[in-house]
Design a protein around this motif. Structure first.
Motif, PDB file in Angstrom:
ATOM      1  N   VAL A 117     -11.052   8.652  15.195  1.00 59.89           N
ATOM      2  CA  VAL A 117     -10.753   7.225  15.298  1.00 59.89           C
ATOM      3  C   VAL A 117      -9.904   6.760  14.122  1.00 59.89           C
ATOM      4  CG1 VAL A 117     -12.872   6.420  14.129  1.00 59.89           C
ATOM      5  CG2 VAL A 117     -11.741   4.977  15.837  1.00 59.89           C
ATOM      6  N   GLU A 118     -10.112   7.341  12.944  1.00 57.02           N
ATOM      7  CA  GLU A 118      -9.301   6.968  11.784  1.00 57.02           C
ATOM      8  C   GLU A 118      -7.865   7.425  11.959  1.00 57.02           C
ATOM      9  OE1 GLU A 118     -12.777   7.010   8.319  1.00 57.02           O
ATOM     10  OE2 GLU A 118     -11.626   8.823   8.770  1.00 57.02           O
ATOM     11  N   ASN A 119      -7.650   8.605  12.563  1.00 49.19           N
ATOM     12  CA  ASN A 119      -6.288   9.059  12.845  1.00 49.19           C
ATOM     13  C   ASN A 119      -5.576   8.116  13.797  1.00 49.19           C
ATOM     14  OD1 ASN A 119      -5.058  11.799  11.912  1.00 49.19           O
ATOM     15  ND2 ASN A 119      -7.253  12.197  12.037  1.00 49.19           N
ATOM     16  N   VAL A 120      -6.289   7.630  14.816  1.00 44.71           N
ATOM     17  CA  VAL A 120      -5.687   6.719  15.791  1.00 44.71           C
ATOM     18  C   VAL A 120      -5.435   5.355  15.158  1.00 44.71           C
ATOM     19  CG1 VAL A 120      -5.969   5.614  18.043  1.00 44.71           C
ATOM     20  CG2 VAL A 120      -6.759   7.960  17.706  1.00 44.71           C
ATOM     21  N   MET A 121      -6.342   4.932  14.274  1.00 46.63           N
ATOM     22  CA  MET A 121      -6.205   3.627  13.608  1.00 46.63           C
ATOM     23  C   MET A 121      -5.073   3.586  12.608  1.00 46.63           C
ATOM     24  SD  MET A 121     -10.160   2.751  12.579  1.00 46.63           S
ATOM     25  CE  MET A 121      -9.641   1.458  11.438  1.00 46.63           C
ATOM     26  N   LEU A 122      -4.739   4.718  12.022  1.00 46.37           N
ATOM     27  CA  LEU A 122      -3.876   4.766  10.845  1.00 46.37           C
ATOM     28  C   LEU A 122      -2.573   3.994  11.032  1.00 46.37           C
ATOM     29  CD1 LEU A 122      -3.456   5.835   7.988  1.00 46.37           C
ATOM     30  CD2 LEU A 122      -2.509   7.928   8.987  1.00 46.37           C
ATOM     31  N   GLY A 123      -1.863   4.274  12.108  1.00 46.87           N
ATOM     32  CA  GLY A 123      -0.589   3.593  12.338  1.00 46.87           C
ATOM     33  C   GLY A 123      -0.760   2.105  12.567  1.00 46.87           C
ATOM     34  N   LEU A 124      -1.850   1.717  13.224  1.00 52.63           N
ATOM     35  CA  LEU A 124      -2.109   0.299  13.474  1.00 52.63           C
ATOM     36  C   LEU A 124      -2.362  -0.446  12.173  1.00 52.63           C
ATOM     37  CD1 LEU A 124      -4.539   0.793  16.502  1.00 52.63           C
ATOM     38  CD2 LEU A 124      -2.152   0.056  16.627  1.00 52.63           C
ATOM     39  N   VAL A 125      -3.186   0.128  11.304  1.00 51.68           N
ATOM     40  CA  VAL A 125      -3.488  -0.506  10.021  1.00 51.68           C
ATOM     41  C   VAL A 125      -2.229  -0.599   9.159  1.00 51.68           C
ATOM     42  CG1 VAL A 125      -4.782  -0.264   7.866  1.00 51.68           C
ATOM     43  CG2 VAL A 125      -5.909   0.196  10.054  1.00 51.68           C
ATOM     44  N   MET A 126      -1.432   0.482   9.140  1.00 58.71           N
ATOM     45  CA  MET A 126      -0.201   0.463   8.360  1.00 58.71           C
ATOM     46  C   MET A 126       0.775  -0.584   8.883  1.00 58.71           C
ATOM     47  SD  MET A 126       0.425   4.533   7.665  1.00 58.71           S
ATOM     48  CE  MET A 126       1.958   4.224   6.789  1.00 58.71           C
ATOM     49  N   ASP A 127       0.617  -0.942  10.175  1.00 61.13           N
ATOM     50  CA  ASP A 127       1.491  -1.952  10.771  1.00 61.13           C
ATOM     51  C   ASP A 127       0.978  -3.367  10.516  1.00 61.13           C
ATOM     52  OD1 ASP A 127       3.925  -2.259  12.366  1.00 61.13           O
ATOM     53  OD2 ASP A 127       2.595  -3.149  13.879  1.00 61.13           O
ATOM     54  N   GLY A 128      -0.141  -3.479   9.798  1.00 61.31           N
ATOM     55  CA  GLY A 128      -0.635  -4.799   9.424  1.00 61.31           C
ATOM     56  C   GLY A 128      -1.749  -5.338  10.288  1.00 61.31           C
ATOM     57  N   ILE A 129      -2.223  -4.557  11.255  1.00 58.92           N
ATOM     58  CA  ILE A 129      -3.319  -5.010  12.107  1.00 58.92           C
ATOM     59  C   ILE A 129      -4.633  -4.914  11.326  1.00 58.92           C
ATOM     60  CG2 ILE A 129      -4.620  -4.504  14.228  1.00 58.92           C
ATOM     61  CD1 ILE A 129      -2.041  -3.496  15.456  1.00 58.92           C
ATOM     62  N   PRO A 130      -5.476  -5.958  11.333  1.00 60.62           N
ATOM     63  CA  PRO A 130      -6.760  -5.907  10.624  1.00 60.62           C
ATOM     64  C   PRO A 130      -7.594  -4.702  11.065  1.00 60.62           C
ATOM     65  CG  PRO A 130      -6.296  -8.137  11.362  1.00 60.62           C
ATOM     66  CD  PRO A 130      -5.255  -7.254  11.981  1.00 60.62           C
TER      67      PRO A 130
END
Length: 257
Positions: free
Chosen positions: A96-109
């Motif tokens: 789940v952290e691998n999938v989240m990584l790009g989203l978080v880097m894009d500024g998504i909470p």
């Protein structure tokens, strides 16, 4: 949806892609096939400019990708999911952290990114493996995490660059099943580079055959593989017929036994 015109790319004296023209409609699954070294991977990587084209135009939903600056390219890449041959997962992170990584880097909470990542993992049947790291998963599961990572942005276009090439034959099927399900839902347009003939026959709306950097034939699977107009198409037809004969002989042998 995706329009490519007069695309050209060379590496020194080697012409990898030459006068390539393709249109993929919204919701369409197009499968790009051809012999190794014919330019398939180079072509698909030029769509989001992982490889820069020498000339030609690439338009995604009306946006000409070839003219974008880095910020514009970053924005359009969020609408293009890309599944690579290699898994490219961060080993110290969970699925789940691998999938989240790009989203978080894009500024998504983080909370919103976590929810999106879990929904993406559910689509590939890995919600129960969300807290597992790469070393705790099979190659097929790791590739499914890679697919979830691409799906998390809910892209308009999905690009697949031989996603089963790095997998043991036993694990190939689990990835193909996910791809087939995604194609059926038609949530996005798909352009798939693959050597998997059975997948192409069952899933593709259109087969596109390449040779020496150019398209040599395209059409519905039953036309391209049943009544080929190109030498490459004829080779695929002969391969399919050989596989059918081999399968029939195997079945007869089992029945006799």
């Amino acid at each position: 949806m995706l329009t490519i015109e007069n695309l050209y790319k060379s590496f020194g004296k080697l012409v990898a892609v030459n006068d390539f023209n393709l249109h993929v409609k919204e919701g369409e699954t197009a499968v790009l096939m051809g012999p190794s070294g014919c330019g398939k991977s180079t072509m698909i990587r030029m769509i989001n400019r992982l490889i820069e084209p020498d000339s030609g135009t690439i338009c995604v939903s009306g946006t000409e990708v070839t003219k974008l600056d880095l910020e514009g390219l970053r924005r359009v890449r969020k609408r293009i999911g890309f599944v690579f041959q290699q898994f490219n997962l961060v080993g110290r992170l969970t699925a789940v952290e691998n999938v989240m990584l790009g989203l978080v880097m894009d500024g998504i909470p983080r909370d919103a990114a976590y929810d999106k990542a879990m929904k993406a993992l559910e689509k590939v049947g890995l919600e129960k493996r969300a807290q597992h790291k790469s070393a705790e998963m099979s190659g097929g599961q790791q590739q499914r995490v890679g697919i979830a990572r691409a799906l998390a942005f809910e892209p308009d276009l999905m690009l697949w660059d031989e996603p089963t090439a790095s997998l043991d034959p036993i694990l190939v099927r689990e990835v193909l099943v996910i791809m087939e399900d995604l194609a059926k839902y038609r949530a996005s347009s798909m352009l798939v580079v693959t050597h998997e003939i059975s997948f192409a026959i069952h899933v593709a709306d259109r087969i596109v055959l390449m040779d020496k950097g150019s398209i040599v034939e395209e059409g519905m699977p039953e036309d391209v593989f049943g009544h080929p107009a190109s030498h490459i198409g004829q080779q695929y037809k002969e391969l399919i017929e050989y596989q059918q004969i081999t399968n029939a002989r195997t079945l007869n042998s089992k029945n006799i036994a």
